[in-house]
Write a protein that holds these residues in place. Structure first.
Motif, mmCIF file in Angstrom:
data_model
loop_
_atom_site.group_PDB
_atom_site.id
_atom_site.type_symbol
_atom_site.label_atom_id
_atom_site.label_comp_id
_atom_site.label_asym_id
_atom_site.label_seq_id
_atom_site.Cartn_x
_atom_site.Cartn_y
_atom_site.Cartn_z
ATOM 1 N N PHE A 25 5.285 -35.183 -17.210
ATOM 2 C CA PHE A 25 5.141 -36.227 -16.184
ATOM 3 C C PHE A 25 3.877 -37.045 -16.401
ATOM 4 C CE2 PHE A 25 3.246 -37.099 -11.883
ATOM 5 C CZ PHE A 25 4.045 -38.197 -11.579
ATOM 6 N N LEU A 26 2.757 -36.380 -16.677
ATOM 7 C CA LEU A 26 1.492 -37.086 -16.878
ATOM 8 C C LEU A 26 1.546 -37.967 -18.126
ATOM 9 C CD1 LEU A 26 -0.929 -34.154 -15.965
ATOM 10 C CD2 LEU A 26 -0.517 -36.219 -14.613
ATOM 11 N N ALA A 27 2.214 -37.482 -19.168
ATOM 12 C CA ALA A 27 2.374 -38.288 -20.379
ATOM 13 C C ALA A 27 3.214 -39.525 -20.083
ATOM 14 C CB ALA A 27 3.027 -37.455 -21.479
ATOM 15 N N TRP A 28 4.243 -39.362 -19.258
ATOM 16 C CA TRP A 28 5.090 -40.503 -18.871
ATOM 17 C C TRP A 28 4.279 -41.535 -18.077
ATOM 18 C CZ3 TRP A 28 6.636 -42.072 -13.881
ATOM 19 C CH2 TRP A 28 7.603 -43.079 -13.841
ATOM 20 N N LEU A 29 3.436 -41.053 -17.168
ATOM 21 C CA LEU A 29 2.598 -41.962 -16.390
ATOM 22 C C LEU A 29 1.669 -42.768 -17.298
ATOM 23 C CD1 LEU A 29 1.445 -39.839 -13.301
ATOM 24 C CD2 LEU A 29 3.118 -41.697 -13.330
ATOM 25 N N GLU A 30 1.113 -42.103 -18.298
ATOM 26 C CA GLU A 30 0.162 -42.766 -19.192
ATOM 27 C C GLU A 30 0.862 -43.765 -20.115
ATOM 28 O OE1 GLU A 30 -3.448 -41.632 -22.298
ATOM 29 O OE2 GLU A 30 -1.985 -40.096 -21.705
ATOM 30 N N LEU A 31 1.981 -43.348 -20.706
ATOM 31 C CA LEU A 31 2.638 -44.177 -21.723
ATOM 32 C C LEU A 31 3.558 -45.235 -21.135
ATOM 33 C CD1 LEU A 31 3.499 -41.334 -24.265
ATOM 34 C CD2 LEU A 31 1.610 -42.963 -24.384
ATOM 35 N N GLU A 32 4.321 -44.868 -20.098
ATOM 36 C CA GLU A 32 5.297 -45.797 -19.528
ATOM 37 C C GLU A 32 4.729 -46.638 -18.393
ATOM 38 O OE1 GLU A 32 8.261 -46.316 -20.795
ATOM 39 O OE2 GLU A 32 7.973 -44.760 -22.322
ATOM 40 N N ARG A 33 3.901 -46.028 -17.564
ATOM 41 C CA ARG A 33 3.344 -46.760 -16.421
ATOM 42 C C ARG A 33 1.968 -47.345 -16.720
ATOM 43 N NH1 ARG A 33 5.432 -45.336 -11.396
ATOM 44 N NH2 ARG A 33 3.993 -46.934 -10.629
ATOM 45 N N GLY A 34 1.320 -46.888 -17.784
ATOM 46 C CA GLY A 34 0.021 -47.429 -18.174
ATOM 47 C C GLY A 34 -1.099 -47.124 -17.200
ATOM 48 N N LEU A 35 -1.029 -45.976 -16.522
ATOM 49 C CA LEU A 35 -2.062 -45.643 -15.546
ATOM 50 C C LEU A 35 -3.386 -45.312 -16.242
ATOM 51 C CD1 LEU A 35 -0.248 -43.529 -12.818
ATOM 52 C CD2 LEU A 35 -0.478 -45.993 -13.028
#
Length: 309
Positions: free
Chosen positions: A20-30
């Motif tokens: 989930f955290l990887a998705w937030l970083e890569l897809e959402r750019g957080l």
């Protein structure tokens, strides 16, 4: 820091959380700061679940989540903190469904803490003038601090945005700077003539004295020649506010609030202010209309002959 936190919880919870955290970083750019906050919030949730006897994400029930949110209230967390933690869990719950870890969204039936929005403090125009004139106009540190304060007020920047400005991102001839806001979103922020001159003075008479062998291309430097930190900016803003005789609670964001409020008072369109501030949602910007309305009410109560009871 995030990895250290994840090491504290069982692997059955860790692997989906890392995904989930990887998705937030890569897809959402957080940003890294936002990811760290989400990690802390979710690890806190997992620790509660483990203590309640829950073994993995598949076993989590709505009652478990409700019990966690109730525990936050009992522990005295502010409603804004509770809402942020619940928001992180909601996003994770949706991710678990997308990744087929769960068939249902365990947070679907949960309500949200009702938030009351406090109006931000703002400086008067006279207080801003005193603050901007507080730093020395001749020393390298004074020139740097004056340029920082002018840029804050002129462009409405967040402190993280200001600390990250690079020499190649700023165009003083055209009067703008490229900054990266929340979620690494780039925007153009205008720079007024007074701030342009303050930055020019610093680049000529201040920054060269702070440059060291390993200095990068950051505009604002510390005594060690590194990019100035957010903590250092906080300190210098408070010091100059004290020197200027300003009694209000001071933080860098106060100049951002003042920037938006003074623009609105001057007749600027709310949508334009939203774009300048880098707000994703116009509702975030609308709080400044409340500031202006409250100021009008206060002025009426103070000066109208029939306002006093």
């Amino acid at each position: 820091m995030s990895k250290d936190l994840l090491d504290q919880i069982p692997v059955a919870f860790t692997e989906p959380l890392e995904s989930f955290l990887a998705w937030l970083e890569l897809e959402r750019g957080l940003s890294a700061n936002t990811l760290s906050a989400y990690t802390r919030d979710l690890v806190q949730c997992v620790e509660f679940l483990v203590e309640a006897g829950v073994a993995d994400w598949q076993q989590v029930a709505s009652a478990d989540v409700a019990a966690w949110t109730a525990s936050l209230s009992r522990a005295g967390f502010a409603r804004s903190s509770q809402a942020r933690k619940l928001s992180a869990l909601r996003m994770l719950a949706k991710h678990l469904v997308r990744e087929n870890v769960r068939k249902d969204d365990v947070t679907e039936l949960l309500g949200s803490p009702k938030l009351s929005r406090d109006l931000p403090d703002v400086l008067t125009r006279e207080e801003v003038e005193r603050l901007l004139n507080a730093p020395s106009a001749v020393s390298p540190h004074g020139l740097r601090d004056r340029a920082i304060l002018e840029l804050f007020y002129s462009s409405g920047l967040r402190v993280s945005e200001l600390c990250g400005i690079l020499l190649q991102s700023i165009n003083l001839d055209e009067g703008y700077v490229r900054v990266f806001g929340k979620g690494s979103k780039e925007r153009i922020a205008p720079i007024g003539s007074a701030a342009v001159q303050a930055v020019r003075d610093y680049l000529v008479g201040g920054r060269p004295h702070l440059v060291k062998a390993r200095t990068g291309s950051e505009v604002f430097l510390s005594q060690q020649g590194r990019a100035i930190s957010r903590k250092m900016v906080w300190v210098l803003v408070k010091e100059h506010a004290k020197r200027a005789g300003i009694k209000k609670p001071i933080k860098p964001h106060l100049l951002r609030h003042s920037f938006a409020t003074h623009l609105l008072e001057g007749g600027a369109d709310l949508r334009v202010i939203q774009e300048m501030l880098g707000h994703a949602d116009i509702s975030t910007t609308q709080i400044y209309t409340s500031v202006q309305s409250q100021r009008l009410v206060d002025e009426h109560a103070l000066y109208h002959p029939r306002a006093k009871k």
